[in-house]
Design a protein around this motif. Sequence first.
Motif, PDB file in Angstrom:
ATOM      1  N   ASN A   1     -66.538 -38.265 -17.878  1.00 19.74           N
ATOM      2  CA  ASN A   1     -66.907 -38.414 -19.280  1.00 19.74           C
ATOM      3  C   ASN A   1     -65.604 -38.203 -20.059  1.00 19.74           C
ATOM      4  OD1 ASN A   1     -68.110 -38.445 -21.783  1.00 19.74           O
ATOM      5  ND2 ASN A   1     -69.735 -37.013 -21.248  1.00 19.74           N
TER       6      ASN A   1
ATOM      7  N   ASP B   1     -61.187 -34.507 -20.362  1.00 21.37           N
ATOM      8  CA  ASP B   1     -62.173 -35.298 -19.627  1.00 21.37           C
ATOM      9  C   ASP B   1     -63.042 -34.320 -18.864  1.00 21.37           C
ATOM     10  OD1 ASP B   1     -60.973 -37.678 -20.433  1.00 21.37           O
ATOM     11  OD2 ASP B   1     -60.017 -38.061 -18.499  1.00 21.37           O
TER      12      ASP B   1
ATOM     13  N   TRP C   1     -73.808 -31.246 -18.432  1.00 20.39           N
ATOM     14  CA  TRP C   1     -73.619 -32.691 -18.297  1.00 20.39           C
ATOM     15  C   TRP C   1     -73.760 -33.071 -16.835  1.00 20.39           C
ATOM     16  CZ3 TRP C   1     -69.721 -36.019 -16.186  1.00 20.39           C
ATOM     17  CH2 TRP C   1     -69.910 -37.372 -16.516  1.00 20.39           C
TER      18      TRP C   1
ATOM     19  N   TRP D   1     -69.143 -32.983 -26.729  1.00 22.29           N
ATOM     20  CA  TRP D   1     -69.876 -34.091 -27.328  1.00 22.29           C
ATOM     21  C   TRP D   1     -69.998 -35.201 -26.326  1.00 22.29           C
ATOM     22  CZ3 TRP D   1     -66.963 -37.914 -30.916  1.00 22.29           C
ATOM     23  CH2 TRP D   1     -65.689 -38.165 -30.442  1.00 22.29           C
ATOM     24  N   LYS D   2     -70.248 -36.440 -26.750  1.00 23.74           N
ATOM     25  CA  LYS D   2     -70.330 -37.613 -25.881  1.00 23.74           C
ATOM     26  C   LYS D   2     -71.340 -37.454 -24.744  1.00 23.74           C
ATOM     27  CE  LYS D   2     -66.035 -40.056 -26.376  1.00 23.74           C
ATOM     28  NZ  LYS D   2     -64.883 -40.567 -25.649  1.00 23.74           N
TER      29      LYS D   2
ATOM     30  N   ALA E   1     -64.611 -35.807 -23.609  1.00 26.11           N
ATOM     31  CA  ALA E   1     -65.922 -35.298 -24.022  1.00 26.11           C
ATOM     32  C   ALA E   1     -65.917 -33.828 -24.421  1.00 26.11           C
ATOM     33  CB  ALA E   1     -66.940 -35.529 -22.909  1.00 26.11           C
TER      34      ALA E   1
ATOM     35  N   TYR F   1     -57.990 -32.799 -26.252  1.00 28.28           N
ATOM     36  CA  TYR F   1     -59.236 -33.186 -25.592  1.00 28.28           C
ATOM     37  C   TYR F   1     -59.178 -33.010 -24.073  1.00 28.28           C
ATOM     38  CZ  TYR F   1     -60.818 -34.977 -30.028  1.00 28.28           C
ATOM     39  OH  TYR F   1     -61.219 -35.068 -31.335  1.00 28.28           O
TER      40      TYR F   1
END
Length: 94
Positions: free
Chosen positions: A63, A55, A6, A87-88, A66, A53
Amino acid sequence: MAVAKWNGVVLAESDAVKEIEGNLYFPPDSVNMEYLKETDTHSTCPWKGLATYFDIAVNGEINTDAAWHYPDPKPAAKEIAGYIAFWKGVEVTP
């Protein structure tokens, strides 16, 4: 070799990913954790359990939520305990 990238940075790279429901889960030791920060976001899967989750922060950009993992999954998903998925907009190639 599976790779997650990313914003021009490799977040994870491994030959030992596990694929579940179309998502590649990377072993914890293959993830560059310096780019991930755990958040307070959670979701629940009926057969995997509680997901937590992260970041992703790269080059001053964030993000949000993500990446995720199951730190203590239900028995049916024990093989991905601690493994991290993305993802994202994170580019994941098998």
